[in-house]
Scaffold this motif. Structure first.
Motif, PDB file in Angstrom:
ATOM      1  N   HIS A 121      14.763  23.263  -6.590  1.00  0.00           N
ATOM      2  CA  HIS A 121      15.534  22.094  -6.171  1.00  0.00           C
ATOM      3  C   HIS A 121      16.698  21.886  -7.131  1.00  0.00           C
ATOM      4  O   HIS A 121      16.792  22.533  -8.173  1.00  0.00           O
ATOM      5  CB  HIS A 121      14.663  20.852  -6.057  1.00  0.00           C
ATOM      6  CG  HIS A 121      14.121  20.332  -7.351  1.00  0.00           C
ATOM      7  ND1 HIS A 121      13.291  21.077  -8.158  1.00  0.00           N
ATOM      8  CD2 HIS A 121      14.299  19.143  -7.987  1.00  0.00           C
ATOM      9  CE1 HIS A 121      12.983  20.368  -9.226  1.00  0.00           C
ATOM     10  NE2 HIS A 121      13.583  19.204  -9.156  1.00  0.00           N
ATOM     11  N   ARG A 122      17.537  20.945  -6.804  1.00  0.00           N
ATOM     12  CA  ARG A 122      18.836  20.805  -7.493  1.00  0.00           C
ATOM     13  C   ARG A 122      18.722  20.448  -8.974  1.00  0.00           C
ATOM     14  O   ARG A 122      19.647  20.692  -9.741  1.00  0.00           O
ATOM     15  CB  ARG A 122      19.659  19.726  -6.779  1.00  0.00           C
ATOM     16  CG  ARG A 122      19.036  18.361  -6.944  1.00  0.00           C
ATOM     17  CD  ARG A 122      19.780  17.255  -6.240  1.00  0.00           C
ATOM     18  NE  ARG A 122      19.161  15.981  -6.607  1.00  0.00           N
ATOM     19  CZ  ARG A 122      19.218  14.893  -5.888  1.00  0.00           C
ATOM     20  NH1 ARG A 122      19.863  14.894  -4.747  1.00  0.00           N
ATOM     21  NH2 ARG A 122      18.634  13.792  -6.303  1.00  0.00           N
ATOM     22  N   ASP A 123      17.595  19.846  -9.405  1.00  0.00           N
ATOM     23  CA  ASP A 123      17.511  19.333 -10.774  1.00  0.00           C
ATOM     24  C   ASP A 123      17.165  20.396 -11.807  1.00  0.00           C
ATOM     25  O   ASP A 123      17.314  20.157 -13.001  1.00  0.00           O
ATOM     26  CB  ASP A 123      16.452  18.220 -10.876  1.00  0.00           C
ATOM     27  CG  ASP A 123      16.744  17.080  -9.925  1.00  0.00           C
ATOM     28  OD1 ASP A 123      17.931  16.831  -9.647  1.00  0.00           O
ATOM     29  OD2 ASP A 123      15.780  16.450  -9.456  1.00  0.00           O
ATOM     30  N   THR A 174      13.440  15.825  -3.438  1.00  0.00           N
ATOM     31  CA  THR A 174      14.863  15.847  -3.060  1.00  0.00           C
ATOM     32  C   THR A 174      14.919  16.348  -1.616  1.00  0.00           C
ATOM     33  O   THR A 174      13.922  16.870  -1.091  1.00  0.00           O
ATOM     34  CB  THR A 174      15.689  16.799  -3.960  1.00  0.00           C
ATOM     35  OG1 THR A 174      15.159  18.134  -3.812  1.00  0.00           O
ATOM     36  CG2 THR A 174      15.633  16.380  -5.424  1.00  0.00           C
ATOM     37  N   ARG A 175      16.080  16.253  -0.995  1.00  0.00           N
ATOM     38  CA  ARG A 175      16.200  16.687   0.410  1.00  0.00           C
ATOM     39  C   ARG A 175      15.950  18.179   0.559  1.00  0.00           C
ATOM     40  O   ARG A 175      15.473  18.650   1.578  1.00  0.00           O
ATOM     41  CB  ARG A 175      17.592  16.369   0.956  1.00  0.00           C
ATOM     42  CG  ARG A 175      17.798  14.907   1.281  1.00  0.00           C
ATOM     43  CD  ARG A 175      19.144  14.698   1.967  1.00  0.00           C
ATOM     44  NE  ARG A 175      19.127  15.221   3.329  1.00  0.00           N
ATOM     45  CZ  ARG A 175      20.088  15.956   3.869  1.00  0.00           C
ATOM     46  NH1 ARG A 175      21.143  16.279   3.163  1.00  0.00           N
ATOM     47  NH2 ARG A 175      19.994  16.382   5.102  1.00  0.00           N
ATOM     48  N   GLY A 176      16.327  18.928  -0.490  1.00  0.00           N
ATOM     49  CA  GLY A 176      16.231  20.384  -0.377  1.00  0.00           C
ATOM     50  C   GLY A 176      15.147  21.000  -1.234  1.00  0.00           C
ATOM     51  O   GLY A 176      15.198  22.204  -1.512  1.00  0.00           O
ATOM     52  N   SER A 177      14.164  20.229  -1.645  1.00  0.00           N
ATOM     53  CA  SER A 177      13.068  20.805  -2.440  1.00  0.00           C
ATOM     54  C   SER A 177      12.340  21.868  -1.623  1.00  0.00           C
ATOM     55  O   SER A 177      12.147  21.716  -0.414  1.00  0.00           O
ATOM     56  CB  SER A 177      12.058  19.723  -2.845  1.00  0.00           C
ATOM     57  OG  SER A 177      12.555  18.941  -3.901  1.00  0.00           O
ATOM     58  N   ARG A 202      20.157  22.195   1.579  1.00  0.00           N
ATOM     59  CA  ARG A 202      20.288  20.732   1.476  1.00  0.00           C
ATOM     60  C   ARG A 202      20.403  20.259   0.027  1.00  0.00           C
ATOM     61  O   ARG A 202      20.740  19.103  -0.216  1.00  0.00           O
ATOM     62  CB  ARG A 202      19.095  20.058   2.168  1.00  0.00           C
ATOM     63  CG  ARG A 202      19.153  20.154   3.691  1.00  0.00           C
ATOM     64  CD  ARG A 202      18.144  19.240   4.377  1.00  0.00           C
ATOM     65  NE  ARG A 202      16.787  19.699   4.158  1.00  0.00           N
ATOM     66  CZ  ARG A 202      15.950  20.059   5.111  1.00  0.00           C
ATOM     67  NH1 ARG A 202      16.330  20.036   6.372  1.00  0.00           N
ATOM     68  NH2 ARG A 202      14.723  20.444   4.825  1.00  0.00           N
ATOM     69  N   ASP A 203      20.083  21.118  -0.925  1.00  0.00           N
ATOM     70  CA  ASP A 203      20.200  20.731  -2.339  1.00  0.00           C
ATOM     71  C   ASP A 203      21.394  21.389  -3.015  1.00  0.00           C
ATOM     72  O   ASP A 203      21.562  21.226  -4.227  1.00  0.00           O
ATOM     73  CB  ASP A 203      18.916  21.090  -3.105  1.00  0.00           C
ATOM     74  CG  ASP A 203      18.026  19.863  -3.316  1.00  0.00           C
ATOM     75  OD1 ASP A 203      18.232  18.876  -2.583  1.00  0.00           O
ATOM     76  OD2 ASP A 203      17.133  19.897  -4.177  1.00  0.00           O
ATOM     77  N   PRO A 257      10.798  19.134   1.642  1.00  0.00           N
ATOM     78  CA  PRO A 257      11.662  18.001   1.279  1.00  0.00           C
ATOM     79  C   PRO A 257      10.835  16.776   0.910  1.00  0.00           C
ATOM     80  O   PRO A 257       9.708  16.610   1.385  1.00  0.00           O
ATOM     81  CB  PRO A 257      12.470  17.774   2.565  1.00  0.00           C
ATOM     82  CG  PRO A 257      11.660  18.392   3.658  1.00  0.00           C
ATOM     83  CD  PRO A 257      10.934  19.544   3.037  1.00  0.00           C
ATOM     84  N   TYR A 293      14.323  11.339  -2.846  1.00  0.00           N
ATOM     85  CA  TYR A 293      14.754  11.338  -1.440  1.00  0.00           C
ATOM     86  C   TYR A 293      13.878  10.408  -0.611  1.00  0.00           C
ATOM     87  O   TYR A 293      14.284   9.289  -0.288  1.00  0.00           O
ATOM     88  CB  TYR A 293      14.767  12.770  -0.892  1.00  0.00           C
ATOM     89  CG  TYR A 293      15.108  12.839   0.575  1.00  0.00           C
ATOM     90  CD1 TYR A 293      16.267  12.234   1.062  1.00  0.00           C
ATOM     91  CD2 TYR A 293      14.273  13.501   1.479  1.00  0.00           C
ATOM     92  CE1 TYR A 293      16.577  12.267   2.415  1.00  0.00           C
ATOM     93  CE2 TYR A 293      14.576  13.544   2.829  1.00  0.00           C
ATOM     94  CZ  TYR A 293      15.728  12.926   3.295  1.00  0.00           C
ATOM     95  OH  TYR A 293      16.022  12.962   4.626  1.00  0.00           O
ATOM     96  N   HIS A 347      17.472  25.983  -1.198  1.00  0.00           N
ATOM     97  CA  HIS A 347      17.665  25.318   0.096  1.00  0.00           C
ATOM     98  C   HIS A 347      19.060  24.707   0.172  1.00  0.00           C
ATOM     99  O   HIS A 347      19.526  24.082  -0.785  1.00  0.00           O
ATOM    100  CB  HIS A 347      16.608  24.244   0.327  1.00  0.00           C
ATOM    101  CG  HIS A 347      16.468  23.922   1.782  1.00  0.00           C
ATOM    102  ND1 HIS A 347      17.423  23.183   2.472  1.00  0.00           N
ATOM    103  CD2 HIS A 347      15.534  24.282   2.677  1.00  0.00           C
ATOM    104  CE1 HIS A 347      17.063  23.092   3.737  1.00  0.00           C
ATOM    105  NE2 HIS A 347      15.913  23.755   3.900  1.00  0.00           N
TER     106      HIS A 347
END
Ligand code: SF4
Length: 290
Positions: free
Chosen positions: A146-148, A203-206, A169-170, A200, A240, A167
């Motif tokens: 995911h993004r983080d 986050t949305r893209g996890s 979404r992230d 998700p 999210y 993903h």
């Protein structure tokens, strides 16, 4: 680097200490619990390491601390602790160590596969680790949960030429050029033994990565809670949507695995049948926590 002038007062007298720059990422506590504990939302030393193994683990925590917040008053040769990474968890799956502050100290993992090695999330790009990864055959794929927890992904990509998978979404400004964005909510097979499962919620893209129907790399989706004694998710750090996170966790029930290997939180290992029961237990807790 840790400095004695910032030594936290809770530290046990003696060689090892934590200073006030600690960001409470938990890494040292799970890597060397015989030495480190939590006091007032930071880590501190509760017992100075007494055995050779405790000393080795404390030094491994020292080199993995994302903020360099662990120090010693005596001089030590840290080479063995550095060379201990990547540290084998089981079979061909390793903990990379060298956590990065920019992913708040999240754990990275390395899978040594004949069909191409995989790095899961990003440790610090540091040459001792890079050389060890080179010796193990490099990195073919970098899976970002995911993004983080993307930290030094670009440096690993540029050095190893690995394909980054994340993903869509992230994706953000730093990850927009990811070579293989995952779309939608259906699982995507990267290879016969590697399955990306979009989850998700945090986050949305996890997304999680299932390896060999045995290891589930969860990022910040699920982890073991020492204090609760069961698998859980981060209710207070759900960026999210909690209801979506619960539905994503329900989807995991159709897969079998033995290991949960998270970015934050603790890992856990159970035989498959017990793991399925633990997941059910976690789902009951999550629904109650809604
Ligand atoms: S690893 Fe470092 S930052 Fe993380 S809890 Fe320990 S001392 Fe603090």
């Amino acid at each position: 680097m840790a400095h004695p002038s910032r030594r936290l007062s809770h530290n046990a007298l003696g060689d090892f200490y934590v200073d006030s720059s600690c960001i409470d990422c938990d890494t040292c506590r799970w890597m060397a619990p015989e030495t480190f504990t939590e006091r007032e939302d930071q880590a501190s030393v509760h017992h100075q390491p007494e055995t050779e193994e405790a000393h080795r683990r404390a030094l491994m925590a020292l080199v993995s601390c994302p903020t360099g917040s662990i120090g010693t008053t005596e001089k030590h040769d840290s080479a063995p602790a550095i060379e201990a990474f990547p540290d084998r968890i089981h079979d061909d799956v390793f903990h990379t160590g060298f956590h990065s502050e920019s992913s708040f100290g999240a754990a990275g993992y390395f899978i040594a596969r004949e069909r191409g090695n995989v790095l899961v999330d990003s440790p610090r790009f540091t040459m001792p680790l890079v050389r060890r990864l080179e010796a193990l055959g490099g990195v073919a794929t970098m899976f970002l949960t995911h993004r983080d927890d993307v930290a030094d992904h670009r440096k690993f990509h540029e050095h190893f030429g690995c394909e980054r998978v994340m993903h869509e979404r992230d994706l953000g400004p730093a990850t927009r050029d990811t070579e293989r964005p995952i779309e939608g909510d259906d699982p995507v097979a990267l290879d016969e033994d590697l399955l990306v499962i979009p989850t998700p919620g945090h986050t949305r893209g996890s997304a999680c990565l299932l390896y060999r129907d045995e290891f589930l790399f969860t990022g910040d989706h699920l982890a073991w809670s020492e204090s609760r004694g069961h698998i859980y998710a981060f209710r207070g750090a759900c960026w999210y949507d909690w209801a979506t996170l619960v539905r994503s966790s329900e989807k995991l029930a159709v897969y079998s695995f033995e290991w949960v290997l998270p970015g934050h939180g603790r890992r856990c290992h159970f035989p498959k049948q017990r793991m399925a029961q633990e997941l059910e237990r976690a789902l009951r807790w999550m629904r109650d926590a809604a």
